[in-house]
Design a protein around this motif. Structure first.
Motif, mmCIF file in Angstrom:
data_model
loop_
_atom_site.group_PDB
_atom_site.id
_atom_site.type_symbol
_atom_site.label_atom_id
_atom_site.label_comp_id
_atom_site.label_asym_id
_atom_site.label_seq_id
_atom_site.Cartn_x
_atom_site.Cartn_y
_atom_site.Cartn_z
ATOM 1 N N THR A 18 8.639 4.244 11.145
ATOM 2 C CA THR A 18 7.372 3.345 10.702
ATOM 3 C C THR A 18 6.296 3.395 11.242
ATOM 4 O O THR A 18 5.394 2.455 11.183
ATOM 5 C CB THR A 18 7.867 1.726 11.449
ATOM 6 O OG1 THR A 18 8.397 1.885 12.878
ATOM 7 C CG2 THR A 18 9.297 1.283 10.791
ATOM 8 N N HIS B 281 17.091 2.064 6.227
ATOM 9 C CA HIS B 281 16.702 1.612 4.947
ATOM 10 C C HIS B 281 15.295 1.203 4.858
ATOM 11 O O HIS B 281 14.881 0.665 3.979
ATOM 12 C CB HIS B 281 17.758 0.294 4.496
ATOM 13 C CG HIS B 281 19.039 0.667 4.564
ATOM 14 N ND1 HIS B 281 19.709 1.185 3.737
ATOM 15 C CD2 HIS B 281 19.970 0.331 5.602
ATOM 16 C CE1 HIS B 281 20.939 1.561 4.034
ATOM 17 N NE2 HIS B 281 21.149 1.137 5.246
ATOM 18 N N LEU B 282 14.801 1.247 6.050
ATOM 19 C CA LEU B 282 13.206 0.799 6.097
ATOM 20 C C LEU B 282 12.341 1.812 5.256
ATOM 21 O O LEU B 282 12.458 2.974 5.321
ATOM 22 C CB LEU B 282 12.645 0.913 7.463
ATOM 23 C CG LEU B 282 13.527 -0.249 8.421
ATOM 24 C CD1 LEU B 282 12.992 -0.193 9.817
ATOM 25 C CD2 LEU B 282 13.553 -1.648 7.794
ATOM 26 N N ILE B 283 11.218 1.223 4.952
ATOM 27 C CA ILE B 283 10.124 2.112 3.936
ATOM 28 C C ILE B 283 9.020 2.415 4.643
ATOM 29 O O ILE B 283 8.783 1.475 5.711
ATOM 30 C CB ILE B 283 9.698 1.152 2.911
ATOM 31 C CG1 ILE B 283 10.986 0.660 1.831
ATOM 32 C CG2 ILE B 283 8.723 1.835 1.979
ATOM 33 C CD1 ILE B 283 10.651 -0.415 0.956
ATOM 34 N N ARG C 177 4.403 4.912 2.246
ATOM 35 C CA ARG C 177 4.846 4.575 1.099
ATOM 36 C C ARG C 177 4.583 2.911 0.555
ATOM 37 O O ARG C 177 4.340 2.557 -0.514
ATOM 38 C CB ARG C 177 6.545 4.683 0.781
ATOM 39 C CG ARG C 177 6.600 6.096 0.798
ATOM 40 C CD ARG C 177 8.066 6.736 0.560
ATOM 41 N NE ARG C 177 8.327 6.526 -0.904
ATOM 42 C CZ ARG C 177 8.190 7.259 -1.943
ATOM 43 N NH1 ARG C 177 7.657 8.344 -1.685
ATOM 44 N NH2 ARG C 177 8.653 7.068 -3.051
ATOM 45 N N LYS C 178 4.750 2.024 1.594
ATOM 46 C CA LYS C 178 4.673 0.780 2.014
ATOM 47 C C LYS C 178 3.158 0.398 1.206
ATOM 48 O O LYS C 178 2.809 -0.278 0.504
ATOM 49 C CB LYS C 178 4.694 0.121 3.266
ATOM 50 C CG LYS C 178 5.983 -0.438 3.710
ATOM 51 C CD LYS C 178 5.778 -1.239 5.010
ATOM 52 C CE LYS C 178 7.308 -1.526 5.419
ATOM 53 N NZ LYS C 178 7.280 -1.784 7.052
#
Lengths: 188, 242
Positions: free
Chosen positions: A88, A111-113, A117-118
């Motif tokens: 993150t 599973h976090l983006i 990419r966010k």
């Protein structure tokens, strides 16, 4: 009912689980304490505690997801992986991660983006209206059309289905029309 | 299969049966939009994942905000005001009490009422005093109480006359009063009939707040000072602290 089933049961139950986990001082102290002992700053450790809850909830929506150890250990492992992999954190912050692979929890999937990419995805999603975002969110959480129709105050399931279809097509079109974003998202 | 877009996910994940898969691929060949959607499927999936993630984070943000808004009791204005008021009132009360206690304590009573017993041997000095009795009296006058105390104790213990013993007891009562050893003082006053003891006893009872003993003493032997002590013991301020 186990906690994973509660998350999947309804949005209200899911939200209650989120509140309970976030406010649980034992879990909170365990996760943050572990990271701080490993050298993480307290501020980052708190952020990763939040990230671990988000990741857990997202994982609950995967049909084959289950926890083999305790929830606390799972969240600790998740937070560790998020920190060590720098998931993150933006690469532009200048932080490089040379983490020892052995320190991560291989069985815990993140599973976090990532931040980069966010940012790209936001450029696309911000072009969707709020109604589409809400409908697609509900559909993505595997909500049935009847449930979507109720929550969005549509007259019928058919209306909900139609709206979802429109919003999904819109999203496809946005991606296709933004070649640069598409190109950057195509990179691993 | 009516809406092929609805089945993109199933196609990509290999969840369509053989016939549906074939139909889907034939439609893809005809519909370029469908083909593009399949090509962009992973990005659409990721966008939907982000929507889920942000929905979850919004709930966490709400919890964080609600925690931030919870003001601890000790920071609330009304609580601070009430606590400060009570603190001031308590402080004022105990401060006033302490002041009153000083008015009716040993030091004030000593200053207002106490008189040292008069030494009849005023022309003699300690060096030329011929007897233990005289020396003890002079030492007392010189406020050398420890030395005079031991000599007075000696007088009580040896074969001194009754008069000297009575005076020794009186002086010992005075010495212990000055040292605020009131119980010992009263014990030695019991050993003497010298009337000079009564005023010091009255002062002791007054300091101790024992109005009953003070009144009884006044019935046995009264003086202006004792009557004044009784009068003062009837004030509300005296009764507040005693």
């Amino acid at each position: 009912m186990d906690i994973i089933s509660r998350v999947r049961k309804s949005i209200e139950d899911r939200n209650e689980v989120i509140r309970t986990l976030y406010q649980d001082q034992v879990i909170r102290n365990a996760v943050i304490g572990t990271l701080v002992k490993m050298g993480c700053s307290e501020a980052d450790a708190k952020d990763h505690f939040t990230d671990s809850i988000v990741n857990f909830i997202k994982a609950c929506y995967k049909p084959d997801f289950e926890i083999r150890s305790s929830l606390t250990n799972y969240l600790i492992g998740t937070a560790k992986n998020i920190w060590l992999k720098g998931v993150t954190k933006s690469k532009r912050e200048g932080t490089t991660f040379n983490y020892p692979t052995a320190m991560t929890e291989p069985s815990i999937e993140i599973h976090l983006i990532s931040s980069e990419r966010k940012q790209l995805l936001h450029l696309l999603l911000n072009q969707l209206d709020q109604t589409c975002r809400k409908v697609l969110t509900l559909w993505a959480i595997n909500k049935k059309m009847k449930d979507i129709a109720t929550r969005m105050s549509y007259k019928s399931e058919g209306m909900a289905r139609k709206k979802k279809h429109q919003c999904l097509r819109r999203l496809y079109a946005l991606i296709d029309s933004n070649q640069q974003i598409k190109s950057e998202l195509s990179e691993p | 299969m009516t809406d092929f877009f609805e089945h993109i996910d199933a196609y990509v994940n290999g969840q369509l049966n053989k016939d549906d898969r074939q139909n889907f691929e034939e439609e893809m060949a005809r519909d370029t939009d469908l083909k593009k959607a399949v090509d962009n499927h992973s990005m659409v999936s990721e966008a939907l994942e982000l929507l889920i993630e942000e929905d979850i984070r919004s709930i966490v943000d709400q919890v964080q905000e609600s925690q931030a808004k919870v003001i601890p009791l000790y920071k609330k204005r009304w609580f601070i005001f009430i606590a400060a008021t009570f603190t001031i009132l308590f402080g004022a009360y105990f401060g006033f009490r302490a002041y009153l206690e000083s008015l009716y304590g040993h030091d004030q009573v000593y200053a207002d009422y106490y008189e040292f017993p008069k030494n009849p041997y005023t022309t003699r000095s300690v060096e030329i005093s011929s007897t233990t009795f005289e020396r003890s009296m002079y030492l007392f006058d010189l406020r050398r109480f420890e030395e005079s105390e031991s000599l007075f104790q000696e007088i009580l213990a040896n074969n001194s006359s009754n008069d000297e013993k009575e005076i020794a007891a009186l002086y010992l009562g005075n010495i212990y009063f000055l040292q605020q050893k009131y119980q010992q003082s009263l014990e030695y006053f019991e050993m003497t009939n010298d009337k000079r003891k009564y005023e010091v006893m009255a002062q002791i009872f007054y300091i101790q707040g024992d109005k009953e003993k003070l009144t009884n003493l006044n019935n046995v032997h009264t003086t202006d000072e004792i009557r004044l002590l009784i009068k003062n013991s009837n004030s509300w301020r005296y009764n507040l602290v005693k």
